[in-house]
Write an enzyme that holds these catalytic residues in place. Structure first.
Site, PDB file in Angstrom:
ATOM      1  N   HIS A 210       0.688  -1.212   0.129  1.00 31.89           N
ATOM      2  CA  HIS A 210       0.130   0.209   0.096  1.00 31.89           C
ATOM      3  C   HIS A 210       0.902   1.596   0.186  1.00 31.89           C
ATOM      4  CE1 HIS A 210       0.846  -0.083   4.656  1.00 31.89           C
ATOM      5  NE2 HIS A 210       0.554   1.362   4.361  1.00 31.89           N
TER       6      HIS A 210
HETATM    7  C1  UD1 Z   1      -2.190   5.752   5.683  1.00 30.90           C
HETATM    8  C2  UD1 Z   1      -0.571   6.396   6.673  1.00 30.90           C
HETATM    9  C3  UD1 Z   1       0.301   4.666   6.731  1.00 30.90           C
HETATM   10  C4  UD1 Z   1       0.272   3.446   7.006  1.00 30.90           C
HETATM   11  C5  UD1 Z   1      -1.799   3.152   6.506  1.00 30.90           C
HETATM   12  C6  UD1 Z   1      -2.440   1.945   6.315  1.00 30.90           C
HETATM   13  C7  UD1 Z   1      -0.129   8.855   6.870  1.00 30.90           C
HETATM   14  C8  UD1 Z   1       0.737   9.211   5.572  1.00 30.90           C
HETATM   15  N1  UD1 Z   1       0.133   7.625   5.890  1.00 30.90           N
HETATM   16  O1  UD1 Z   1      -2.240   5.542   4.438  1.00 30.90           O
HETATM   17  O2  UD1 Z   1       1.292   5.732   7.398  1.00 30.90           O
HETATM   18  O3  UD1 Z   1       0.381   2.295   6.693  1.00 30.90           O
HETATM   19  O4  UD1 Z   1      -2.712   4.626   6.958  1.00 30.90           O
HETATM   20  O5  UD1 Z   1      -3.526   2.153   6.328  1.00 30.90           O
HETATM   21  O6  UD1 Z   1      -0.972   9.329   7.512  1.00 30.90           O
HETATM   22  N2  UD1 Z   1      -8.884   5.138   1.537  1.00 30.90           N
HETATM   23  C9  UD1 Z   1     -10.946   4.714   2.212  1.00 30.90           C
HETATM   24  N3  UD1 Z   1     -11.501   3.782   3.141  1.00 30.90           N
HETATM   25  C10 UD1 Z   1     -10.517   4.286   4.702  1.00 30.90           C
HETATM   26  C11 UD1 Z   1      -9.482   5.171   4.372  1.00 30.90           C
HETATM   27  C12 UD1 Z   1      -8.918   5.079   2.923  1.00 30.90           C
HETATM   28  O7  UD1 Z   1     -11.008   4.185   0.918  1.00 30.90           O
HETATM   29  O8  UD1 Z   1     -11.030   4.042   5.641  1.00 30.90           O
HETATM   30  C13 UD1 Z   1      -8.711   5.498   1.249  1.00 30.90           C
HETATM   31  C14 UD1 Z   1      -8.942   6.594   0.605  1.00 30.90           C
HETATM   32  O9  UD1 Z   1      -9.216   6.922  -1.237  1.00 30.90           O
HETATM   33  C15 UD1 Z   1      -8.002   7.466   0.591  1.00 30.90           C
HETATM   34  C16 UD1 Z   1      -6.275   6.340   0.355  1.00 30.90           C
HETATM   35  O10 UD1 Z   1      -7.165   5.193   1.053  1.00 30.90           O
HETATM   36  O11 UD1 Z   1      -7.681   8.421  -0.812  1.00 30.90           O
HETATM   37  C17 UD1 Z   1      -5.670   6.967   1.816  1.00 30.90           C
HETATM   38  O12 UD1 Z   1      -5.895   6.779   3.036  1.00 30.90           O
HETATM   39  P1  UD1 Z   1      -5.103   7.818   4.027  1.00 30.90           P
HETATM   40  O13 UD1 Z   1      -5.215   7.657   5.550  1.00 30.90           O
HETATM   41  O14 UD1 Z   1      -4.909   9.292   3.288  1.00 30.90           O
HETATM   42  O15 UD1 Z   1      -3.341   6.892   3.162  1.00 30.90           O
HETATM   43  P2  UD1 Z   1      -2.991   5.247   3.816  1.00 30.90           P
HETATM   44  O16 UD1 Z   1      -2.373   5.367   1.976  1.00 30.90           O
HETATM   45  O17 UD1 Z   1      -4.289   4.317   4.138  1.00 30.90           O
END
Ligand code: UD1
Length: 370
Positions: A210
Site C-alpha cells: 500500500h
Molecule cells: C495511512 C498512513 C500509512 C499507514 C496506512 C495504513 C499517512 C501519511 N499514511 O496511509 O502510514 O501505513 O494508513 O492503512 O497517514 N481510504 C478508504 N477508506 C478508508 C481510508 C482510506 O477508501 O477508510 C482510501 C481513500 O481513497 C484515501 C486512500 O485510501 O484517499 C488513502 O488513505 P490515507 O489515510 O490518506 O492514507 P493511507 O494510504 O491509508
C-alpha cells in the site's frame, strides 16, 4: 485532568488498545478520553478493529476522511483545536507515524499541552516517505517519548532530543498480538470465505502492498505484480487489498495480470483474520511497517518490498529481509527463503506483551511530577 488518546488510521488501532487497557487495569488513577480523527473510516479499515480489539467507541470523532496530505493534515488540525479548548487534557497521547499523529501533536504543543509519543525514534532515513516526516516532527514536539527498540534512542539523541525524555518500553503492537493470538480466526476459515481461492490451500504466502512509492506509479506497480505473479506459480499468494491499492490496480488496468496468476485478491482482513493468516503462512511479502514486526514476533520469514526500513531490529534480530523492488532481487530472496525456510530470528528485547503496562506506569509517575 485526563490524557487525550488520539487515533486516526488502521495501524494506530492495535497500538492504542493495549495502552487504554493498561490505563484501566494498571493505573486506574489515570483518566483518559479517546479521539478518532476519522482518517480511516471504512468499516473494514476502522470499526472491525475497534470491535475486535475491544477499543471503546471514541468520545470524539472528527470525521475528517481522505484528502491530499495538506488538506487532510490541516482539516485534522482545524477540527482538533476546539476540542482542546472545550475540554483541555493534561496531555495528548499519539501513536505511530500517520498524518493524524503529527496534526494533533502540533496543535497540542502550541497550546502548551504536553505530547506523549508511543513508537518514537524509528527512522528509515528516507525523507520521501510521508511517514518519515511525520516521525521526525512528532518526536521534536514530544515531551515524553516511548521507544520499541534501543536504536531509536540514538536516533533521537542525534536529532538533539534530551535523553531524559526517552523511555525504552518495548512494542505495544506486540502486546496486541499476544493478547489476541488465541482468538485468531483459523486461516482455513478465512481462505474458504475468499471465493476465488482454491478450497484446500496447504501452503500459501501473504502479500500486502500500500506504500505510495510502490502502488502510485503504474510502471512500478506493474513490474512488482509481474514478478509476484511469477512467484505465485511456486507458492499461491493471498493479497488483501488496501483501498489505495485497489484503486491503483484498477486505474493501471492490472486486474488481468493478477487474474491470470495464482494471486488471490480479497478485501482487507480484519485483525483476527490477519493474525490467523499470518500465523499459518509460509512467508510474507509486504511493504507494511507493522507486518515486519508481527512476522518477527511470530517467527515467519518476511520479505520487505522496500529499499529501507525504520524497524532495523526486525532485520538484525528478526526474520525480515529488505529486498526493495528489483525483480531479480525479489526472485532470489524468495527462492532462498523457500529452500532454507528463511532466517531463524529471535524475539527482540521487551517485545514481551508488557510494553503498555510499562508506559502506563511511566505516565503515572510523570503525572505525579508535573
Ligand atoms: C495511512 C498512513 C500509512 C499507514 C496506512 C495504513 C499517512 C501519511 N499514511 O496511509 O502510514 O501505513 O494508513 O492503512 O497517514 N481510504 C478508504 N477508506 C478508508 C481510508 C482510506 O477508501 O477508510 C482510501 C481513500 O481513497 C484515501 C486512500 O485510501 O484517499 C488513502 O488513505 P490515507 O489515510 O490518506 O492514507 P493511507 O494510504 O491509508
Amino acid at each position: 485532568g485526563h490524557i487525550l488518546c488520539v487515533v486516526g488510521a488502521r495501524p494506530n488501532f492495535m497500538k492504542i488498545a493495549p495502552v487504554i487497557r493498561a490505563f484501566k487495569e494498571i493505573s486506574p488513577a489515570i483518566t483518559y478520553r479517546l479521539l478518532h480523527t476519522g482518517q480511516h473510516y471504512d468499516a473494514a479499515m476502522k470499526q472491525s478493529f475497534f470491535d475486535q480489539l475491544g477499543i471503546p467507541e471514541p468520545d470524539i470523532d472528527l470525521g475528517v476522511g481522505s484528502g491530499s496530505h495538506a488538506v487532510q493534515t490541516a482539516e485534522i488540525m482545524k477540527r482538533f483545536e476546539p476540542e482542546l479548548d472545550n475540554n483541555p487534557p493534561r496531555a495528548v497521547l499519539v501513536v505511530g507515524d500517520v498524518n493524524s499523529t503529527i496534526a494533533c501533536s502540533l496543535v497540542a504543543v502550541k497550546k502548551g499541552i504536553p505530547v506523549i509519543h508511543v513508537e518514537a525514534g524509528l527512522r528509515s532515513g528516507d525523507r520521501s516517505m510521508p511517514e518519515e516526516i511525520n516521525r521526525i516532527l512528532t518526536d521534536q514536539l514530544s515531551d515524553l517519548l516511548f521507544t520499541t527498540e534501543r536504536d531509536a534512542e540514538s536516533n533521537l539523541v542525534r536529532e538533539g532530543i534530551d535523553r531524559e525524555r526517552v523511555h525504552f518500553v518495548g512494542n505495544v503492537m506486540i502486546d496486541s498480538l499476544h493478547h489476541n493470538l488465541d482468538k485468531a480466526i483459523p486461516a482455513a476459515q478465512t481462505l474458504n470465505e475468499i471465493a476465488s481461492t482454491p478450497r484446500k490451500l496447504k501452503e500459501y504466502g501473504l502479500l500486502t502492498l500500500h506504500r505510495p512509492s510502490n502502488v502510485d506509479d503504474p510502471k512500478t506497480l506493474r513490474a512488482l505484480l509481474q514478478v509476484l505473479s511469477e512467484i505465485s506459480a511456486d507458492l499461491p499468494l493471498i493479497f488483501p487489498l488496501h483501498p489505495r491499492t485497489e484503486n491503483r490496480i484498477k486505474q493501471a488496468g492490472l486486474e488481468q495480470l493478477i487474474a491470470s496468476s495464482n494471486i488471490s485478491l480479497c478485501p482487507p482482513f480484519n485483525y483476527l483474520q490477519m493474525l490467523g493468516i499470518l500465523k499459518d503462512s509460509q512467508l510474507v511479502l509486504t511493504d507494511s511497517g507493522g507486518i515486519q514486526e508481527e512476522t518477527t514476533a511470530l517467527g515467519i520469514p518476511c520479505i520487505t518490498l522496500r529499499e529501507s526500513t525504520e524497524r532495523p531490529i526486525t532485520v538484525t534480530q528478526g526474520t525480515n529481509t529488505i529486498v526493495g523492488t528489483d525483480a531479480e532481487q525479489i526472485r532470489s530472496v524468495f527462492r532462498q527463503t523457500r529452500e532454507t525456510g528463511g532466517k531463524a530470528g529471535c524475539i527482540p528485547e521487551y517485545w514481551d506483551g508488557q510494553a503498555a503496562p510499562r508506559i502506563a506506569a511511566k505516565i503515572a509517575s510523570w503525572l505525579d511530577q508535573h
